[in-house]
Motif scaffolding. Sequence first.
Motif, mmCIF file in Angstrom:
data_model
loop_
_atom_site.group_PDB
_atom_site.id
_atom_site.type_symbol
_atom_site.label_atom_id
_atom_site.label_comp_id
_atom_site.label_asym_id
_atom_site.label_seq_id
_atom_site.Cartn_x
_atom_site.Cartn_y
_atom_site.Cartn_z
ATOM 1 N N ALA A 39 -7.405 23.284 -24.529
ATOM 2 C CA ALA A 39 -6.293 22.778 -23.715
ATOM 3 C C ALA A 39 -6.665 22.702 -22.237
ATOM 4 C CB ALA A 39 -5.067 23.660 -23.893
ATOM 5 N N ALA A 40 -7.607 23.555 -21.831
ATOM 6 C CA ALA A 40 -8.053 23.590 -20.440
ATOM 7 C C ALA A 40 -9.573 23.658 -20.416
ATOM 8 C CB ALA A 40 -7.448 24.785 -19.702
ATOM 9 N N VAL A 41 -10.152 23.299 -19.285
ATOM 10 C CA VAL A 41 -11.599 23.402 -19.105
ATOM 11 C C VAL A 41 -11.881 24.175 -17.827
ATOM 12 C CG1 VAL A 41 -12.167 21.296 -20.365
ATOM 13 C CG2 VAL A 41 -11.693 21.161 -17.920
ATOM 14 N N ARG A 42 -13.064 24.767 -17.783
ATOM 15 C CA ARG A 42 -13.478 25.513 -16.599
ATOM 16 C C ARG A 42 -14.718 24.840 -16.017
ATOM 17 N NH1 ARG A 42 -15.796 31.654 -16.482
ATOM 18 N NH2 ARG A 42 -17.640 30.504 -17.163
ATOM 19 N N PRO A 43 -14.539 23.888 -15.076
ATOM 20 C CA PRO A 43 -15.685 23.168 -14.512
ATOM 21 C C PRO A 43 -16.601 24.053 -13.680
ATOM 22 C CG PRO A 43 -13.690 22.608 -13.324
ATOM 23 C CD PRO A 43 -13.264 23.422 -14.505
ATOM 24 N N ALA A 44 -16.080 25.175 -13.190
ATOM 25 C CA ALA A 44 -16.881 26.116 -12.416
ATOM 26 C C ALA A 44 -16.251 27.486 -12.551
ATOM 27 C CB ALA A 44 -16.941 25.700 -10.940
ATOM 28 N N ARG A 45 -17.028 28.509 -12.263
ATOM 29 C CA ARG A 45 -16.504 29.870 -12.364
ATOM 30 C C ARG A 45 -15.287 30.034 -11.458
ATOM 31 N NH1 ARG A 45 -20.709 34.526 -11.210
ATOM 32 N NH2 ARG A 45 -21.611 33.562 -13.095
ATOM 33 N N GLY A 46 -14.197 30.511 -12.052
ATOM 34 C CA GLY A 46 -12.987 30.740 -11.283
ATOM 35 C C GLY A 46 -12.193 29.501 -10.974
ATOM 36 N N LYS B 45 -22.318 33.389 2.962
ATOM 37 C CA LYS B 45 -22.725 32.248 2.158
ATOM 38 C C LYS B 45 -22.319 32.470 0.707
ATOM 39 C CE LYS B 45 -26.793 29.499 0.920
ATOM 40 N NZ LYS B 45 -28.261 29.363 1.085
ATOM 41 N N PRO B 46 -21.386 31.658 0.196
ATOM 42 C CA PRO B 46 -20.899 31.874 -1.171
ATOM 43 C C PRO B 46 -21.975 31.560 -2.217
ATOM 44 C CG PRO B 46 -19.423 30.451 0.110
ATOM 45 C CD PRO B 46 -20.716 30.538 0.855
ATOM 46 N N LYS B 47 -21.867 32.231 -3.354
ATOM 47 C CA LYS B 47 -22.722 31.934 -4.496
ATOM 48 C C LYS B 47 -21.911 31.103 -5.485
ATOM 49 C CE LYS B 47 -25.701 36.002 -4.174
ATOM 50 N NZ LYS B 47 -26.210 37.211 -4.878
ATOM 51 N N VAL B 48 -22.337 29.881 -5.700
ATOM 52 C CA VAL B 48 -21.603 28.958 -6.568
ATOM 53 C C VAL B 48 -22.552 28.429 -7.641
ATOM 54 C CG1 VAL B 48 -20.294 26.802 -6.662
ATOM 55 C CG2 VAL B 48 -20.091 28.291 -4.662
ATOM 56 N N ASP B 49 -22.158 28.554 -8.899
ATOM 57 C CA ASP B 49 -22.985 28.057 -10.006
ATOM 58 C C ASP B 49 -22.857 26.544 -10.146
ATOM 59 O OD1 ASP B 49 -23.803 30.655 -10.651
ATOM 60 O OD2 ASP B 49 -22.018 30.989 -11.865
ATOM 61 N N TYR B 50 -21.635 26.072 -10.035
ATOM 62 C CA TYR B 50 -21.373 24.636 -10.185
ATOM 63 C C TYR B 50 -20.140 24.289 -9.372
ATOM 64 C CZ TYR B 50 -20.268 20.079 -12.079
ATOM 65 O OH TYR B 50 -20.008 18.745 -12.186
ATOM 66 N N PRO B 51 -20.138 23.137 -8.716
ATOM 67 C CA PRO B 51 -21.225 22.157 -8.587
ATOM 68 C C PRO B 51 -22.310 22.654 -7.645
ATOM 69 C CG PRO B 51 -19.385 21.518 -7.209
ATOM 70 C CD PRO B 51 -18.917 22.716 -7.979
ATOM 71 N N PRO B 52 -23.520 22.078 -7.726
ATOM 72 C CA PRO B 52 -24.588 22.501 -6.809
ATOM 73 C C PRO B 52 -24.221 22.161 -5.371
ATOM 74 C CG PRO B 52 -25.238 20.534 -8.047
ATOM 75 C CD PRO B 52 -23.972 21.035 -8.667
ATOM 76 N N ILE B 53 -24.383 23.120 -4.489
ATOM 77 C CA ILE B 53 -24.003 22.947 -3.084
ATOM 78 C C ILE B 53 -25.159 23.361 -2.185
ATOM 79 C CG2 ILE B 53 -22.393 23.646 -1.258
ATOM 80 C CD1 ILE B 53 -20.339 24.254 -3.412
ATOM 81 N N ARG B 54 -25.416 22.579 -1.151
ATOM 82 C CA ARG B 54 -26.371 22.942 -0.111
ATOM 83 C C ARG B 54 -25.588 23.196 1.171
ATOM 84 N NH1 ARG B 54 -31.840 19.514 0.216
ATOM 85 N NH2 ARG B 54 -32.264 21.309 1.571
#
Length: 206
Positions: free
Chosen positions: A44-51, A107-116
Amino acid sequence: MSQLSTQRSKAYNLLQEGGLVRLRDLMKAGVKPETMSRLVREGAAVRPARGLYQLATAAPDARHSLAAASALIPRGVVCLTSALQFHELTLQMPSAIWMAIDRTDWKPKVDYPPIRFVRFSGRALTEGVERHLIEGVNVTVFEPAKTIVDCFRYRNKIGLDIALEGLREGLRMRRVTPDQLWKFAQTGRVWSVMRPYVEAMVTDGA
């Protein structure tokens, strides 16, 4: 109505209203992480990125990744090649989203989407900022003239060819003026680099 049903109802309402919703905001509304995990397992829902969650039936916008990044990094500003792409001033497809954050921010740690990440400070971070609503998320992006100037400032990172493409397209499409470029370039101390290119393109009609 059971507690689980109430949480599911709240989750659906928030996801329908917000598009992309952070887990912390769902929890503030009384929705437990276990409920969201169950909705994801059920499809019913998706998780495109953590949190970060959205309805599985939501049609992603072409700028979906910008919304996802901004939801995760609300203090960041889309910049450089990503901002050029947003303003349709380049044909480049950056492999990661460029975001400006304050020099003093963690500086945040993000798995997705890739960020510079690039670090700006003072007026470089606060001037020339536009706000756009994408999939229910407030996305902050530097305006075209500010973006082009920043591309010249960071030409060693992204390449002079991309900065020149943005400048040429910005002038050709009348999205920027030499005066706007001069204003931001003065603040960024890069006008001496930009001036010959601006004058040549204005003379040639971009």
